[in-house]
Design a protein around this motif. Structure first.
Motif, PDB file in Angstrom:
ATOM      1  N   SER A   1      70.175 -48.421 -33.560  1.00  0.00           N
ATOM      2  CA  SER A   1      69.815 -48.091 -32.190  1.00  0.00           C
ATOM      3  C   SER A   1      68.916 -49.163 -31.600  1.00  0.00           C
ATOM      4  CB  SER A   1      69.126 -46.732 -32.143  1.00  0.00           C
ATOM      5  OG  SER A   1      67.886 -46.791 -32.784  1.00  0.00           O
ATOM      6  N   ALA A   2      68.710 -49.084 -30.308  1.00  0.00           N
ATOM      7  CA  ALA A   2      67.842 -50.020 -29.613  1.00  0.00           C
ATOM      8  C   ALA A   2      66.808 -49.229 -28.823  1.00  0.00           C
ATOM      9  CB  ALA A   2      68.646 -50.911 -28.672  1.00  0.00           C
ATOM     10  N   VAL A   3      65.583 -49.703 -28.864  1.00  0.00           N
ATOM     11  CA  VAL A   3      64.516 -49.067 -28.098  1.00  0.00           C
ATOM     12  C   VAL A   3      64.150 -49.996 -26.957  1.00  0.00           C
ATOM     13  CG1 VAL A   3      62.169 -48.182 -28.140  1.00  0.00           C
ATOM     14  CG2 VAL A   3      63.668 -47.837 -30.119  1.00  0.00           C
ATOM     15  N   ILE A   4      64.155 -49.461 -25.760  1.00  0.00           N
ATOM     16  CA  ILE A   4      63.885 -50.258 -24.567  1.00  0.00           C
ATOM     17  C   ILE A   4      62.628 -49.741 -23.893  1.00  0.00           C
ATOM     18  CG2 ILE A   4      64.781 -51.062 -22.359  1.00  0.00           C
ATOM     19  CD1 ILE A   4      67.599 -50.450 -23.381  1.00  0.00           C
ATOM     20  N   SER A   5      61.721 -50.659 -23.622  1.00  0.00           N
ATOM     21  CA  SER A   5      60.508 -50.326 -22.884  1.00  0.00           C
ATOM     22  C   SER A   5      60.665 -50.871 -21.472  1.00  0.00           C
ATOM     23  CB  SER A   5      59.284 -50.936 -23.569  1.00  0.00           C
ATOM     24  OG  SER A   5      58.130 -50.742 -22.787  1.00  0.00           O
ATOM     25  N   GLN A   6      60.660 -49.977 -20.501  1.00  0.00           N
ATOM     26  CA  GLN A   6      60.840 -50.375 -19.115  1.00  0.00           C
ATOM     27  C   GLN A   6      59.599 -49.997 -18.324  1.00  0.00           C
ATOM     28  OE1 GLN A   6      64.514 -48.976 -17.313  1.00  0.00           O
ATOM     29  NE2 GLN A   6      63.833 -49.466 -15.242  1.00  0.00           N
ATOM     30  N   LYS A   7      59.150 -50.929 -17.481  1.00  0.00           N
ATOM     31  CA  LYS A   7      58.005 -50.618 -16.639  1.00  0.00           C
ATOM     32  C   LYS A   7      58.067 -51.378 -15.334  1.00  0.00           C
ATOM     33  CE  LYS A   7      55.009 -53.883 -19.143  1.00  0.00           C
ATOM     34  NZ  LYS A   7      53.754 -54.013 -19.915  1.00  0.00           N
ATOM     35  N   PRO A   8      57.483 -50.844 -14.266  1.00  0.00           N
ATOM     36  CA  PRO A   8      56.761 -49.576 -14.258  1.00  0.00           C
ATOM     37  C   PRO A   8      57.703 -48.382 -14.295  1.00  0.00           C
ATOM     38  CG  PRO A   8      56.918 -50.405 -12.033  1.00  0.00           C
ATOM     39  CD  PRO A   8      57.545 -51.456 -12.918  1.00  0.00           C
ATOM     40  N   SER A   9      57.185 -47.220 -14.611  1.00  0.00           N
ATOM     41  CA  SER A   9      58.016 -46.022 -14.633  1.00  0.00           C
ATOM     42  C   SER A   9      58.274 -45.517 -13.221  1.00  0.00           C
ATOM     43  CB  SER A   9      57.367 -44.928 -15.477  1.00  0.00           C
ATOM     44  OG  SER A   9      56.091 -44.604 -14.948  1.00  0.00           O
ATOM     45  N   ARG A  10      57.339 -45.777 -12.344  1.00  0.00           N
ATOM     46  CA  ARG A  10      57.518 -45.398 -10.944  1.00  0.00           C
ATOM     47  C   ARG A  10      56.584 -46.233 -10.087  1.00  0.00           C
ATOM     48  NH1 ARG A  10      57.513 -40.047  -9.763  1.00  0.00           N
ATOM     49  NH2 ARG A  10      58.259 -39.520 -11.826  1.00  0.00           N
ATOM     50  N   ASP A  11      56.948 -46.349  -8.822  1.00  0.00           N
ATOM     51  CA  ASP A  11      56.085 -47.061  -7.880  1.00  0.00           C
ATOM     52  C   ASP A  11      56.439 -46.649  -6.464  1.00  0.00           C
ATOM     53  OD1 ASP A  11      54.856 -50.508  -8.044  1.00  0.00           O
ATOM     54  OD2 ASP A  11      54.157 -48.769  -6.908  1.00  0.00           O
ATOM     55  N   ILE A  12      55.445 -46.701  -5.622  1.00  0.00           N
ATOM     56  CA  ILE A  12      55.624 -46.484  -4.187  1.00  0.00           C
ATOM     57  C   ILE A  12      55.248 -47.786  -3.507  1.00  0.00           C
ATOM     58  CG2 ILE A  12      54.937 -45.150  -2.163  1.00  0.00           C
ATOM     59  CD1 ILE A  12      54.202 -42.867  -4.092  1.00  0.00           C
ATOM     60  N   CYS A  13      56.182 -48.349  -2.764  1.00  0.00           N
ATOM     61  CA  CYS A  13      55.979 -49.682  -2.196  1.00  0.00           C
ATOM     62  C   CYS A  13      56.167 -49.661  -0.692  1.00  0.00           C
ATOM     63  CB  CYS A  13      56.973 -50.669  -2.814  1.00  0.00           C
ATOM     64  SG  CYS A  13      56.822 -50.839  -4.607  1.00  0.00           S
ATOM     65  N   GLN A  14      55.506 -50.604  -0.054  1.00  0.00           N
ATOM     66  CA  GLN A  14      55.655 -50.778   1.379  1.00  0.00           C
ATOM     67  C   GLN A  14      56.924 -51.568   1.676  1.00  0.00           C
ATOM     68  OE1 GLN A  14      53.566 -49.594   3.845  1.00  0.00           O
ATOM     69  NE2 GLN A  14      52.451 -48.492   2.239  1.00  0.00           N
ATOM     70  N   ARG A  15      57.571 -51.216   2.761  1.00  0.00           N
ATOM     71  CA  ARG A  15      58.759 -51.978   3.144  1.00  0.00           C
ATOM     72  C   ARG A  15      58.388 -53.436   3.383  1.00  0.00           C
ATOM     73  NH1 ARG A  15      61.327 -49.314   8.120  1.00  0.00           N
ATOM     74  NH2 ARG A  15      60.570 -47.420   7.132  1.00  0.00           N
ATOM     75  N   GLY A  16      59.324 -54.321   3.041  1.00  0.00           N
ATOM     76  CA  GLY A  16      59.098 -55.748   3.211  1.00  0.00           C
ATOM     77  C   GLY A  16      58.500 -56.432   1.991  1.00  0.00           C
ATOM     78  N   THR A  17      58.000 -55.640   1.049  1.00  0.00           N
ATOM     79  CA  THR A  17      57.420 -56.221  -0.164  1.00  0.00           C
ATOM     80  C   THR A  17      58.487 -56.284  -1.260  1.00  0.00           C
ATOM     81  OG1 THR A  17      56.656 -54.081  -1.003  1.00  0.00           O
ATOM     82  CG2 THR A  17      55.171 -55.303   0.450  1.00  0.00           C
ATOM     83  N   SER A  18      58.088 -56.821  -2.399  1.00  0.00           N
ATOM     84  CA  SER A  18      58.996 -56.951  -3.541  1.00  0.00           C
ATOM     85  C   SER A  18      58.385 -56.293  -4.766  1.00  0.00           C
ATOM     86  CB  SER A  18      59.285 -58.429  -3.840  1.00  0.00           C
ATOM     87  OG  SER A  18      59.918 -59.056  -2.747  1.00  0.00           O
ATOM     88  N   LEU A  19      59.239 -55.812  -5.650  1.00  0.00           N
ATOM     89  CA  LEU A  19      58.796 -55.202  -6.901  1.00  0.00           C
ATOM     90  C   LEU A  19      59.597 -55.796  -8.045  1.00  0.00           C
ATOM     91  CD1 LEU A  19      57.186 -52.942  -8.413  1.00  0.00           C
ATOM     92  CD2 LEU A  19      59.247 -51.550  -8.196  1.00  0.00           C
ATOM     93  N   THR A  20      58.905 -56.165  -9.103  1.00  0.00           N
ATOM     94  CA  THR A  20      59.574 -56.683 -10.294  1.00  0.00           C
ATOM     95  C   THR A  20      59.504 -55.651 -11.405  1.00  0.00           C
ATOM     96  OG1 THR A  20      59.166 -58.998  -9.748  1.00  0.00           O
ATOM     97  CG2 THR A  20      59.585 -58.486 -12.054  1.00  0.00           C
ATOM     98  N   ILE A  21      60.657 -55.331 -11.963  1.00  0.00           N
ATOM     99  CA  ILE A  21      60.790 -54.358 -13.040  1.00  0.00           C
ATOM    100  C   ILE A  21      61.053 -55.124 -14.337  1.00  0.00           C
ATOM    101  CG2 ILE A  21      62.104 -52.378 -13.879  1.00  0.00           C
ATOM    102  CD1 ILE A  21      62.960 -51.969 -10.895  1.00  0.00           C
ATOM    103  N   GLN A  22      60.381 -54.711 -15.389  1.00  0.00           N
ATOM    104  CA  GLN A  22      60.509 -55.406 -16.663  1.00  0.00           C
ATOM    105  C   GLN A  22      61.171 -54.525 -17.708  1.00  0.00           C
ATOM    106  OE1 GLN A  22      56.642 -56.648 -17.951  1.00  0.00           O
ATOM    107  NE2 GLN A  22      56.223 -57.834 -16.105  1.00  0.00           N
TER     108      GLN A  22
END
Lengths: 114, 111
Positions: free
Chosen positions: A1-22
Motif C-alpha cells: 500500500s501507499a500512504v499519502i500525506s496531503q496538506k492543507p486539509s482545508r482552507d478558505i481563500c480570497q478570490r484572486g489569490t493562489s493556494l498550493t497543495i502538497q
C-alpha cells in the motif's frame, strides 16, 4: 500500500489569490494524479504528474491555472491560481499501488474561495 | 477516452435490504475498480475486476464484470448502517492508465 500525506486539509481563500497543495508519498512512484471533486460530484482528473517532465493536463484544465511541480518521486504540488468561487472544491492527489492496480488517495484539500 | 456512466445516483435503503449499483462504459475496459467514499472522507479501494465475466465477493458485497468488459455491478445484501457512503466505479480503458470515474451512487440507510 501507499500512504499519502496531503496538506492543507482545508482552507478558505480570497478570490484572486493562489493556494498550493502538497502531497508526500511514503514510497517512490512514477505517476501522481491530481483530481478535483466538486461538492456532491464525482472525481475529475486534472492532470498526471511525472517526475522530470511536464505534467499532462486533461481537457478543460490548463497549466496557467493549475501549475504542478514534481521535483522527485515522492512529492508533488498543485497550485490553484487566481482563484474564483468556482474553484471551491475538494482537491485530491492519488498514486497507483505496486503493480499499477488500485489507486491510493490523499485525505483531500477542501478549498473554499470567498 | 471512455465515459463511465453509473446509476442510480442515490439509493435510499431500509436496513437489511439489498441493492445494486450499475456501471456502463462507452468503450471496452481493461479493468474496472470500485471505491467507497464515506462522508467527509476520501475514496478507498474496494476491488478490481479484470477478466470478462468475473465475479468477486467480499462478505456481503458482490462485484461483477460483464462479458463484454463494458459494464459492471456492485450488489450489497442485507444493508447495514456501515454501508453508508458513495460507491464509485472507475474504469481503465485498453492501452490506458487513467481512471475514469462514474458519477457515484450515494447510499443512505434507514434503520
Amino acid at each position: 500500500s501507499a500512504v499519502i500525506s496531503q496538506k492543507p486539509s482545508r482552507d478558505i481563500c480570497q478570490r484572486g489569490t493562489s493556494l498550493t497543495i502538497q502531497c508526500q508519498v511514503d514510497s517512490q512512484v512514477t505517476m501522481m494524479f491530481w483530481y478535483r471533486q466538486q461538492p456532491g460530484q464525482s472525481l475529475t482528473l486534472i492532470a498526471t504528474a511525472n517526475q522530470g517532465s511536464e505534467a499532462t493536463y486533461e481537457s478543460g484544465f490548463v497549466i496557467d491555472k493549475f501549475p504542478i511541480s514534481r521535483p522527485n518521486l515522492t512529492f508533488s504540488t498543485l497550485t490553484v491560481s487566481n482563484m474564483s468561487p468556482e474553484d471551491s472544491s475538494i482537491y485530491l492527489c492519488s498514486v497507483e499501488g505496486p503493480g499499477g492496480t488500485e489507486a491510493f488517495f490523499g485525505q483531500g484539500t477542501r478549498l473554499t474561495v470567498v | 477516452g471512455q465515459q463511465v456512466m453509473q446509476i442510480p445516483q442515490y439509493q435510499h435503503v431500509q436496513e437489511g435490504e439489498d441493492f445494486t449499483t450499475y456501471c456502463n462504459s462507452s468503450t471496452t475496459l481493461s479493468n474496472i475498480q470500485w471505491y467507497k467514499q464515506r462522508p467527509g472522507g476520501h475514496p478507498v479501494f474496494l476491488i478490481q475486476l479484470v477478466k470478462s465475466g468475473e465475479v468477486k465477493k467480499q462478505k456481503r458485497l458482490t462485484f461483477q464484470f460483464g462479458e463484454a468488459k463494458k459494464n459492471s455491478s456492485l450488489h450489497i445484501t442485507a444493508t447495514q448502517t456501515t454501508d453508508v457512503g458513495t460507491y464509485f466505479c472507475a474504469g481503465v480503458g485498453d492501452n490506458d492508465y487513467k481512471l475514469s470515474f462514474g458519477a457515484g451512487t450515494t447510499v443512505t440507510v434507514r434503520a
